[in-house]
Design a protein around this motif. Structure first.
Motif, mmCIF file in Angstrom:
data_model
loop_
_atom_site.group_PDB
_atom_site.id
_atom_site.type_symbol
_atom_site.label_atom_id
_atom_site.label_comp_id
_atom_site.label_asym_id
_atom_site.label_seq_id
_atom_site.Cartn_x
_atom_site.Cartn_y
_atom_site.Cartn_z
ATOM 1 N N PRO A 37 81.403 -5.590 26.338
ATOM 2 C CA PRO A 37 81.616 -6.461 25.534
ATOM 3 C C PRO A 37 80.102 -7.703 25.609
ATOM 4 O O PRO A 37 79.566 -8.287 24.758
ATOM 5 N N ALA A 38 79.594 -7.137 27.218
ATOM 6 C CA ALA A 38 78.502 -8.223 27.290
ATOM 7 C C ALA A 38 77.262 -8.253 26.473
ATOM 8 O O ALA A 38 76.056 -8.487 25.655
ATOM 9 N N GLU A 39 77.081 -6.461 26.210
ATOM 10 C CA GLU A 39 75.604 -5.735 25.536
ATOM 11 C C GLU A 39 76.094 -6.329 23.958
ATOM 12 O O GLU A 39 75.070 -6.750 23.045
ATOM 13 N N LEU A 40 77.235 -6.345 23.466
ATOM 14 C CA LEU A 40 77.312 -5.973 22.594
ATOM 15 C C LEU A 40 77.065 -7.905 21.837
ATOM 16 O O LEU A 40 76.837 -8.314 20.563
ATOM 17 N N ALA A 41 77.847 -8.510 22.920
ATOM 18 C CA ALA A 41 77.312 -9.705 22.453
ATOM 19 C C ALA A 41 76.082 -10.908 22.303
ATOM 20 O O ALA A 41 75.471 -11.619 21.466
ATOM 21 N N ALA A 42 75.337 -9.749 23.214
ATOM 22 C CA ALA A 42 73.713 -9.877 23.022
ATOM 23 C C ALA A 42 73.025 -9.351 22.172
ATOM 24 O O ALA A 42 72.104 -10.530 21.455
ATOM 25 N N LEU A 43 73.417 -7.887 21.358
ATOM 26 C CA LEU A 43 72.827 -7.879 20.019
ATOM 27 C C LEU A 43 73.488 -8.773 19.450
ATOM 28 O O LEU A 43 72.405 -9.087 18.094
ATOM 29 N N HIS A 44 74.863 -9.662 19.237
ATOM 30 C CA HIS A 44 75.340 -10.607 17.564
ATOM 31 C C HIS A 44 74.337 -11.864 18.293
ATOM 32 O O HIS A 44 73.416 -12.366 17.306
#
Length: 176
Positions: A37-44
């Motif tokens: 989830p942290a990586e996905l949030a950073a991508l967004h």
């Protein structure tokens, strides 16, 4: 002025999504690599910061008297969006294409080659413009380190550089 390639290079935007992947879904190096989830949030977060920065650069492009300078800035804006989103590929090599490096280079301050003029930029807009391009260009390399932490930091700095550029634009009365 520096010796440059032609005054602009086309950027194919938006890039088509690979088969089986929607445009908003981040790419991954292999099908079995799941993003936390942290990586996905950073991508967004990186994508959103890139879109905001590109919007400001397009505003700069829209006020150019010389269409060649406007086109160079529009290519820089497209490059910012691409580098902050489509080129941040988990599992990828973190490298920019030569075409993308060129569109995000510091030469954006000099405008289109062979014009013998500079783009219409206020002095306080120049540093944020270079910062926005440099920060966007650094984003794809985050896939080689701690993606969530590094991309979030670059996105925050990209937002700060964009805010500084917008403030400079507003202060000079050059806004739309």
């Amino acid at each position: 002025m520096t010796t440059s390639p032609p005054p602009w290079l086309p950027l194919p935007l938006p890039l088509p999504s690979p088969p089986g992947r929607t445009e908003d879904e981040p790419a991954s190096g292999s099908g079995d690599q799941a993003l936390d989830p942290a990586e996905l949030a950073a991508l967004h977060r990186g994508r959103d910061a890139g879109e905001a920065a590109a919007a400001w650069v397009r505003e700069l492009a829209d006020r150019q008297r010389d269409e060649r300078h406007a086109l160079a800035l529009k290519h820089a804006a497209a490059g910012i969006e691409r580098a902050s989103h489509q080129e941040v590929i988990p599992g990828g090599d973190g490298q920019l294409t030569e075409e993308l490096r060129y569109s995000l280079g510091a030469d954006v301050l000099l405008g289109a080659a062979y014009t013998a003029t500079l783009p219409d930029l206020a002095p306080d807009e120049r540093l944020p413009l270079v910062a926005v391009c440099a920060l966007a260009a650094a984003m794809p390399s985050c896939v080689l380190g701690d993606l969530a932490r590094e991309l979030a930091l670059l996105a925050d700095e990209l937002d700060a550089a964009t805010a500084a550029g917008r403030a400079a634009t507003a202060a000079t009365g050059s806004a739309g």
